[in-house]
Design an enzyme around this catalytic site. Structure first.
Site, PDB file in Angstrom:
ATOM      1  CG  ASP A 213      -2.302   0.641   0.875  1.00 36.26           C
ATOM      2  OD1 ASP A 213      -2.276   1.767   0.352  1.00 36.26           O
ATOM      3  OD2 ASP A 213      -3.352   0.057   1.141  1.00 36.26           O
ATOM      4  CD  GLU A 214      -1.992   5.718   0.558  1.00 38.74           C
ATOM      5  OE1 GLU A 214      -1.902   6.115   1.719  1.00 38.74           O
ATOM      6  OE2 GLU A 214      -2.930   6.005  -0.192  1.00 38.74           O
TER       7      GLU A 214
END
Length: 441
Positions: A213-214
């Site tokens: 993810d980020e």
């Protein structure tokens, strides 16, 4: 200190401060926070504890809050934790976390909240302390690890955060924060954000993130943010977003960002919404083996649409990029999909050399205005236009992306424990870390 060393230090400080609005980090020296040492193990804790949470909270309430210039100290060793803590309204204090805390409860929320702190420092002196979240045991159904809320003049550094059930570190509003010398290891799954930042005048640098993810992401509202020397090592990649109604982001710089594998070199993501992102620079990016390269997607299907016609993106500059995506026809190395209801303006690509491992690639643009890529339009009308897809050839200035010792070949499994790493001493090819690890000082 020699004149040459002094000059280098001054130039480095000037380069950083030029992107920020003022001082970041604690306003007093760490030595000024050691007049009282509040050892957690003097307040009911012990190495091997089945729940170190109550002892941390007690040491904070009964020692830190009663003594100015104090340090909350958790000695080296292994500790379990099932009671989460909120350390609120501390002034001129430090949290020295030399031990490794392991999550053992599935309660939601955050394991450690630092709230309304001022002149605060959280660190490990041995550069080996941190939290093992064992997220594989309660994936996307347990706590986040650390959240710093509405705090000013603070730093978080020399910590290791592993496998959070959800996000790892959140800087939630506040101002004048510095985050650096961090190793974050998450699983190969969404919902495992490395560092999420909102607020004013924050500096994030020298961080390694593994997840799906980020990596290091700026969210709204934010202004005067500097993010640099970031190693997204089999990560979802860094981003701005997700953005929706009322977005307010400006005066941001990302530079010296290295991405090995993952979803993208960088993404700005939204789905309708309102507000603005303006005056942002993205300088000196290297990426290899990513799905997307430079990706603006204002119709991001994974996000619920906002009420507005679109977040206005303007005055974004991308300079000096070398990157290679896996399949540049399937997923373009450059994609600028802007909102028809709020076309992007003054988007500039300077020396952006993105290519494909397959030797074939396209670029895509929609309602995007600026320069530096084949599909973008450049006129003053700024009217919406339909998606344009164009084939490109290998950029003349493209170079095979550099590598880093320690590059991972793949992410970590979601159903087994993730090993605790060590914090590296370099985070971008050819550049040293800005501040030495605490253990090396």
């Amino acid at each position: 200190m020699s004149f040459k060393s002094l000059l280098a230090t001054v130039l480095l400080a000037a380069a950083a401060s030029a992107q920020l609005s003022g001082h970041v980090g604690p306003t007093s020296a760490l030595s000024a926070k050691q007049s009282t040492i509040c050892n957690v193990n003097d307040y009911g804790g012990k190495v091997g504890s089945s729940d170190i949470g109550p002892a941390i909270q007690k040491a904070y309430d009964e020692c830190i809050k009663k003594h100015a210039g104090a340090t909350l100290y958790l000695p080296a060793g292994n500790y379990n934790m099932k009671t989460w803590v909120t350390l609120d309204h501390g002034n001129k204090w430090a949290f020295r976390l030399d031990g490794l805390i392991t999550r053992t409860a599935t309660t939601g929320g955050h394991m450690i909240i630092i709230q309304n702190a001022n002149d605060f420092e959280m660190y490990s002196a041995n550069s080996a302390g941190g939290i093992q979240g064992n997220g594989y045991q309660c994936r996307n159904a347990g706590p986040r690890l650390i959240r710093v809320i509405k705090s000013t003049n603070f730093s978080v550094h020399d910590l290791i955060l592993v496998d959070s059930p959800e996000f790892h570190l959140i800087i939630d509003h506040g101002s004048n924060g510095e985050v650096y010398n961090m190793a974050i290891r998450g699983a190969n799954i969404g919902g495992s954000d490395g560092i999420d930042v909102t607020g004013t005048n924050h500096w994030v640098h020298d961080v390694e993130v593994t997840n799906r993810d980020e990596c290091v992401t700026v969210k709204s509202p934010s202004n005067n943010i500097l993010v640099e020397r970031i190693w997204c090592n089999q990560s979802g990649g860094s981003a701005i977003g997700s953005l929706s109604d009322g977005t307010a982001i400006e005066n941001v710089i990302y530079r010296n960002i290295y991405t090995n594998g993952g979803n993208q070199a960088f993404m700005i993501k939204s789905n309708h919404g309102s507000g603005y992102v303006k005056n942002v620079q993205f300088n000196d990016f290297i990426s290899r083996g990513t799905a997307y390269g430079l990706n603006i997607d204002q119709y991001w299907s994974s996000q619920k649409p906002g009420d507005g016609a679109g977040v206005q993106l303007s005055d974004l500059t991308f300079s000096n990029w070398d990157g290679e995506v896996v399949d540049g026809v399937k997923r373009p190395p450059i994609q600028l999909i802007c909102a028809d209801g709020a076309p992007c303006t003054n988007i500039k690509l300077n020396n952006v050399n993105m290519w494909s491992a397959t030797g074939k690639a396209v670029v895509k643009c929609e309602s995007a205005y600026g320069s530096g890529v084949k599909c973008i339009k450049n006129d003053s009308k700024h009217a919406a236009y339909s998606k344009v897809t164009q084939s490109i050839s290998r950029p003349t200035n493209y170079h095979t992306p550099k590598t880093m010792k320690g590059d991972l070949a793949s992410g970590f499994a979601t159903n087994k424990a993730i090993p605790t790493p060590t914090i590296p001493t370099a985070f971008y090819p050819g550049l040293p870390q800005i501040t030495p690890l605490m253990k090396n000082k």
